[in-house]
Design a protein around this motif. Structure first.
Motif, mmCIF file in Angstrom:
data_model
loop_
_atom_site.group_PDB
_atom_site.id
_atom_site.type_symbol
_atom_site.label_atom_id
_atom_site.label_comp_id
_atom_site.label_asym_id
_atom_site.label_seq_id
_atom_site.Cartn_x
_atom_site.Cartn_y
_atom_site.Cartn_z
ATOM 1 N N GLY A 90 -53.652 -83.903 21.926
ATOM 2 C CA GLY A 90 -52.206 -83.725 21.923
ATOM 3 C C GLY A 90 -51.690 -82.914 23.095
ATOM 4 N N GLN A 91 -52.577 -82.495 23.990
ATOM 5 C CA GLN A 91 -52.121 -81.688 25.131
ATOM 6 C C GLN A 91 -51.269 -82.518 26.090
ATOM 7 N N LEU A 92 -50.217 -81.895 26.601
ATOM 8 C CA LEU A 92 -49.339 -82.555 27.570
ATOM 9 C C LEU A 92 -50.082 -82.678 28.893
ATOM 10 N N GLN A 136 -49.483 -78.123 19.609
ATOM 11 C CA GLN A 136 -49.131 -78.395 20.999
ATOM 12 C C GLN A 136 -47.691 -78.877 21.006
ATOM 13 N N GLY A 137 -47.042 -78.802 22.143
ATOM 14 C CA GLY A 137 -45.709 -79.375 22.166
ATOM 15 C C GLY A 137 -44.842 -78.856 23.280
ATOM 16 N N LEU A 138 -43.674 -79.445 23.379
ATOM 17 C CA LEU A 138 -42.672 -79.021 24.350
ATOM 18 C C LEU A 138 -41.300 -79.415 23.832
ATOM 19 N N MET A 139 -40.268 -78.842 24.469
ATOM 20 C CA MET A 139 -38.896 -79.192 24.113
ATOM 21 C C MET A 139 -38.169 -79.632 25.372
ATOM 22 N N SER A 146 -47.135 -81.265 17.957
ATOM 23 C CA SER A 146 -48.278 -81.946 17.356
ATOM 24 C C SER A 146 -49.247 -80.955 16.747
ATOM 25 N N GLY A 147 -50.000 -81.459 15.778
ATOM 26 C CA GLY A 147 -51.121 -80.719 15.219
ATOM 27 C C GLY A 147 -52.376 -81.572 15.346
ATOM 28 N N ASP A 178 -43.333 -74.937 26.195
ATOM 29 C CA ASP A 178 -43.585 -73.779 25.337
ATOM 30 C C ASP A 178 -44.911 -73.887 24.597
ATOM 31 N N GLU A 179 -45.625 -75.012 24.776
ATOM 32 C CA GLU A 179 -46.944 -75.207 24.152
ATOM 33 C C GLU A 179 -46.876 -75.064 22.624
#
Lengths: 319, 319
Positions: free
Chosen positions: A97-99, B86-89, B72-73, B105-106
């Motif tokens: 799931g890493q960007l 994980q993630g972003l906005m 995401s998880g 922002d992970e």
């Protein structure tokens, strides 16, 4: 993991080296072979000013990256000197799931993959001898479609129809710079009488082309309608065509020309095939030189995955 | 327009200055007053390795920005030394669709806004005198919830239950560093007997807490269940609680504790209120010191919009 951030300036020279028609053929085949996991398109609709945002996302089973693509059309933007179409693509590692990458393509990759899909449709369903290409609409997608068609047909004769005289004149200049001999048409009807490969590229909500206007042997690719309320082709044109292909059968349940035609009881869903099946088959194709065929493109995340992944891998290999 | 790209290092000091509890209260009020346009959550599910990705997006009518949040998880990540979440906005101008900011922002902003929502629930529905806080789970959200609760209760006594002895020990160290006196519990049942403000933070798919274990006057906030198959609270606990609040009634139709309880015919949808209504009202609240109340949080895009916009505007003002 630090994501690779690519601006359009970074992406532009990279994507120019990619065989997008081939990439889209492979993407459509994977999709029609059910290798892709593509949820329904996400949508945000704005009233004042009018705009629509599409979220397309998905992955290939046994693949390495998943994509999320945001593309929007804000149709009053040109009044502010800003392109209507905006957007970016995000590529994530499928295992964690890493960007992996932010592709700040400003909507350009969507324009390119859509144009390449038009070329794929023309390659597999277009007439063997293209006498003249007709383009409805004069925006970015109009010129991109013509650009992409150069890779699949030798025809360099084009006609165009659009609402704005100025935009038509600008389009003709650009088309001629691409090597086309381009004439403006007074109406969509006149355009249909001159051309046997037609691409419609407008956000129209009312049909622009009637069946009776279309010459035998013509292929029409409808690119503009990607929501439930947009429509460029009269529903009867789809029901009377010999073959109707869509990029995505599932998306055609909620959006595009096929949705409109099925909704008005002019077309049966059973008479529609998927573009990936056409590419993948020797039998689903134009049978003779008089058939009228139609492709309805609403744009599928598998195309976005294909182009974003190709750009990212090229960028990574070069760095 | 060049988007402002903010890394977690950029965001961390900015978000520390924002009153997130207040921001979430305002976000929930706007949402429950129907000022927000929030489509259904988008979802991508992965099998090998297991992972789920949520897309949350939306805007406020008469607002200035729309948000798209990807979170995401991937629950095997810690084995690779990578955080599960994980993630972003992404923040876009509502008038033109232009990308204003990429917040890398992970997943941290999601953790913070979720924790702040837990504090909002405790502030409005928690017991007046919190004797001891019980935390189920030992991950990032467990410690973030405890951190956020410091702003709404003076209680500094905590108990924790988790599956892994090591993780429990690490959690206790972190909790004590926050100023809590923290004890580990042998079971969720033992935890319920010790605490009257409980937060569940696991990705469990089976109920961890039964009604009979819960002390009178307790408030429970369930944070973990955000899909259709996750569940932390026994359905009977929701049906027997005096008050059940959710962050989003519409999301509770497809995910979370309320979805599970309604689905198993233990709970009527009519008996559920929205957290924004609770904040906005003087009457929808705990009536006495013996009532058991529950808040089920699935996370709403309006929270993401609120935190992303606040961070971006602070960053823009500072630069």
């Amino acid at each position: 993991m630090i994501p690779t951030i690519l601006t359009w300036d970074d992406i532009k020279p990279i994507v120019a080296e990619i065989d997008l028609v081939h990439a889209m053929e492979e993407a459509f085949i994977a999709y029609s072979r059910k290798r892709a996991v593509i949820p329904p398109v996400g949508e945000l609709i704005f009233d004042k000013p009018p705009g629509d945002v599409h979220l397309k996302y998905g992955y290939l089973k046994q693949g390495d990256y998943y994509v999320i693509k945001i593309a929007s059309g804000f149709y009053n933007n040109p009044q502010l000197g800003i392109p209507s179409s905006q957007g970016l693509m995000l590529l994530f590692k499928q295992t964690t799931g890493q960007l992996a990458s932010v592709l700040l393509d400003e909507g350009n990759l969507t324009d390119l993959r859509t144009a390449a899909a038009g070329a794929v449709a023309a390659k597999h369903l277009g007439p063997t001898r293209v006498a003249c290409i007709g383009i409805i609409g004069t925006g970015i997608q109009a010129i991109e479609q013509l650009t992409a068609l150069k890779t699949v047909t030798k025809c360099r004769k084009a006609v165009v129809w659009g609402r704005s005289e100025n935009n038509v004149a600008t389009f003709i200049k650009k088309a001629n710079n691409l090597g086309f001999n381009t004439q403006k048409m007074a109406s969509p009807e006149a355009l249909c009488q001159q051309s046997n490969l037609i691409v419609t590229t407008t956000p129209s909500t009312k049909p622009l082309i009637q069946f009776d206007w279309v010459q035998p042997g013509t292929h029409i690719t409808a690119v503009g309608a990607d929501t439930a309320n947009k429509q460029e082709l009269d529903a009867a044109l789809l029901s009377r065509a010999s073959l109707v292909a869509v990029d995505s059968l599932s998306q055609s349940r909620t959006r595009g020309e096929v949705y409109r035609a099925v909704n008005s009881n002019e077309l049966s869903r059973d008479d529609v095939v998927e573009l990936g099946e056409v590419i993948d088959s020797n039998t689903i194709t134009r049978k003779n030189t008089s058939e009228i065929t139609v492709t309805d493109l609403t744009g599928v995340a598998v195309q976005d995955l294909s182009i974003a992944r190709a750009v990212f891998l090229s960028a990574s290999a070069a760095s």
